[in-house]
Design an enzyme around this catalytic site. Sequence first.
Site, PDB file in Angstrom:
ATOM      1  N   ASP A 172       0.862  -1.183   0.000  1.00  0.00           N
ATOM      2  CA  ASP A 172       0.000   0.000   0.000  1.00  0.00           C
ATOM      3  C   ASP A 172       0.896   1.229   0.000  1.00  0.00           C
ATOM      4  O   ASP A 172       1.764   1.378   0.877  1.00  0.00           O
ATOM      5  CB  ASP A 172      -0.894   0.005   1.241  1.00  0.00           C
ATOM      6  CG  ASP A 172      -1.779   1.239   1.302  1.00  0.00           C
ATOM      7  OD1 ASP A 172      -2.690   1.352   0.471  1.00  0.00           O
ATOM      8  OD2 ASP A 172      -1.536   2.099   2.180  1.00  0.00           O
ATOM      9  N   GLU A 256      -1.526  -0.941  -5.797  1.00  0.00           N
ATOM     10  CA  GLU A 256      -2.691  -0.195  -6.269  1.00  0.00           C
ATOM     11  C   GLU A 256      -2.360   0.539  -7.568  1.00  0.00           C
ATOM     12  O   GLU A 256      -1.255   1.052  -7.721  1.00  0.00           O
ATOM     13  CB  GLU A 256      -3.113   0.842  -5.221  1.00  0.00           C
ATOM     14  CG  GLU A 256      -3.561   0.263  -3.905  1.00  0.00           C
ATOM     15  CD  GLU A 256      -3.763   1.360  -2.873  1.00  0.00           C
ATOM     16  OE1 GLU A 256      -4.903   1.582  -2.461  1.00  0.00           O
ATOM     17  OE2 GLU A 256      -2.760   1.986  -2.485  1.00  0.00           O
ATOM     18  N   ASP A 334      -2.642   1.103   6.990  1.00  0.00           N
ATOM     19  CA  ASP A 334      -1.962   0.834   5.719  1.00  0.00           C
ATOM     20  C   ASP A 334      -1.638  -0.650   5.563  1.00  0.00           C
ATOM     21  O   ASP A 334      -1.687  -1.184   4.449  1.00  0.00           O
ATOM     22  CB  ASP A 334      -0.687   1.667   5.618  1.00  0.00           C
ATOM     23  CG  ASP A 334      -0.967   3.156   5.560  1.00  0.00           C
ATOM     24  OD1 ASP A 334      -2.096   3.522   5.171  1.00  0.00           O
ATOM     25  OD2 ASP A 334      -0.081   3.955   5.915  1.00  0.00           O
TER      26      ASP A 334
END
Length: 360
Positions: A172, A256, A334
Amino acid sequence: MYILDLTRELYNAALQERRDAWRKAGKSVALYEQMRLLGEVKAARPEYREVYAQVLQETLKRLDRAFQGFFSRLKRGEKPGYPRFKGRGWWDSFTFPQVVRGGCWVGPGKPLGNGKVKVPGVGHVRMKQHRPLEGVPKTFSIKRSAGCWYAVYVCEVQVQPLPPSENAVGIDLGLSHFVATSEGETFAPPKAYRKAEARLKRTQRSLSKKRRASNRRRKLKERLARQHRKVANQRRDFHHKLARKLVNQYGTIVHEDLNTSGLARSRLAKGVLDAGWASFISILSAKAASAGRRVVAVRPHGTSQICPECGSIRKKELSERIHACGCGCVLDRDVAAAKVILALGLDGALGDGQRVAASA
């Protein structure tokens, strides 16, 4: 270096020729039409005879690539950005496109073993070689940056894959933690720009007070460029080292697919640009490809709101840094997001067998 001025002048003249041909006759001038005229250029301007022929050809190819980019952006409906004339401060490199032919070095850029490098049209130039060249050199460029000169080699190397690994990790990307992994490991952001911001501000303020075209302004401008270069180098060094660590340790890396250009226009712009997420992902992908690893991008929407254990959605404010779910899962926000990202990139299964939709 006078070669820079000559190649810049050639680029601008070739651009003017293309503009005039289209405006007056609606005709496009092809690359090889311009390359065939180099003989006439050398006859009219004897100074161009001293410039390596392939450097002149590469200058025209550079202009052609600029037009190809212009037309491709036009077709995609993006802002096209018509090629521009290059001023002295916007032309800082020239390239020898072929340095090895048939397994033999043909001249340009050959390290001479005595701390010097051969630059046609210039002579033997002292060079501080940081490391031995690997693979087969393809191009050799001379580049000016912040008052310093660099010899840049592009080499073709054989892919050296790492041993296969079944380990997979989700990462992340954020501002409080640059990277948080699904294994619970976190890496602090380098904040290279933030740390240098006060110094950059002082230099910029002094520069704004100097008279244009003065020597003091020129020197301050170079100092500011060196400071910005140091910030960029620190950020890039951090990205390379972290990417190498992840690639060596994991066979599959899931991240991501962030819209960094959109985030760079938000109130978090300074932190986002200082972190350099897009640059990191690009470096990570390149290292993974050369090592035979796999990098998977997933949609980022909602990953920080999903519990990695039970799959339930719990809305959290940006300031809330701990994920605490009714199922008993308590994690750093996170790290929890990284676990969800890993599940999305693999089979979608969370900790207790629940599944999360790929569009979450």
